[in-house]
Design a protein around this motif. Structure first.
Motif, PDB file in Angstrom:
ATOM      1  N   THR A 197       0.844  -1.233  -0.121  1.00 56.25           N
ATOM      2  CA  THR A 197      -0.014   0.106  -0.063  1.00 56.25           C
ATOM      3  C   THR A 197       0.964   1.221   0.070  1.00 56.25           C
ATOM      4  N   MET A 198       0.352   2.332  -0.733  1.00 54.00           N
ATOM      5  CA  MET A 198       1.156   3.651  -0.769  1.00 54.00           C
ATOM      6  C   MET A 198       0.101   4.649  -0.423  1.00 54.00           C
ATOM      7  N   HIS A 199       0.664   5.877  -0.140  1.00 54.79           N
ATOM      8  CA  HIS A 199      -0.207   6.955   0.113  1.00 54.79           C
ATOM      9  C   HIS A 199       0.451   7.833  -1.036  1.00 54.79           C
ATOM     10  N   LEU A 200      -0.438   8.370  -1.700  1.00 55.33           N
ATOM     11  CA  LEU A 200      -0.135   9.444  -2.772  1.00 55.33           C
ATOM     12  C   LEU A 200      -0.712  10.647  -2.337  1.00 55.33           C
ATOM     13  N   ALA A 201       0.240  11.687  -2.286  1.00 52.07           N
ATOM     14  CA  ALA A 201      -0.247  13.091  -1.849  1.00 52.07           C
ATOM     15  C   ALA A 201      -0.052  13.923  -2.889  1.00 52.07           C
TER      16      ALA A 201
END
Length: 175
Positions: free
Chosen positions: A20-24
């Motif tokens: 899982t990645m967080h993209l901001a």
């Protein structure tokens, strides 16, 4: 809410083959791409509210480009990015962007590129603080002896990415 209605930073959560990645994003630019649980990962203030991918054109583009990358259809990213760091960190990250898909470089080579007398250890610290994993290819930096060294998302992810970018080929190192 559309991206134009988001005045500050906002994010999506995206599943990749590596986790899982967080993209901001903020102001139409990608400001962060972190794996969940990585060293120097996303802080709450780095993310802002969670939005739907469809509500943010820049995050939709980042997701699409990541999916194309992992499908073997993309070797360069075109989404607008806005790295945030010191002048030295920005110089190191810019040097990382010059390492092409399928190649590696060393901390020492980058230290020579970013300025006279920049110690390789300082380069390593800047690489570890990269806020745009995969988009700014910090995984392409190895030790001078060719050994796999630290990666803030874990050495196993680094090995996967390097193997993925060079399937069945001998290692190609830039110096």
């Amino acid at each position: 809410m559309t991206e134009s209605q988001h005045q500050g930073t906002h994010h999506v959560v995206h599943q990749t083959p590596l986790g899982t990645m967080h993209l901001a994003a903020s102001a139409g630019q990608l400001t962060g791409a972190w794996f969940v649980g990585q060293l120097h990962g996303a802080r709450e203030e780095d993310l802002g509210p969670r939005v739907e991918v469809a509500d943010s054109p820049v995050l939709a583009q980042a997701v699409q480009e990541l999916e194309e990358y992992f499908a073997g259809q993309r070797t360069e990213f075109t989404v607008a990015v806005r790295p945030e760091g010191t002048d030295f960190q920005l110089a190191v990250w810019e040097a990382l962007n010059e390492v092409p898909f399928g190649f590696t470089t060393t901390y020492g080579a980058i230290s020579k590129q970013v300025g006279p007398h920049a110690p390789a250890q300082a380069v390593g610290q800047a690489v570890a603080r990269n806020r745009l994993m995969i988009f700014v290819p910090c995984h392409r930096v190895i030790a001078a002896d060719g050994k796999m060294t630290g990666y803030s998302a874990g050495v196993e992810k680094k090995r996967f990415l390097l193997d993925f970018e060079r399937p069945g080929e001998q290692e190609s190192t830039l110096f």
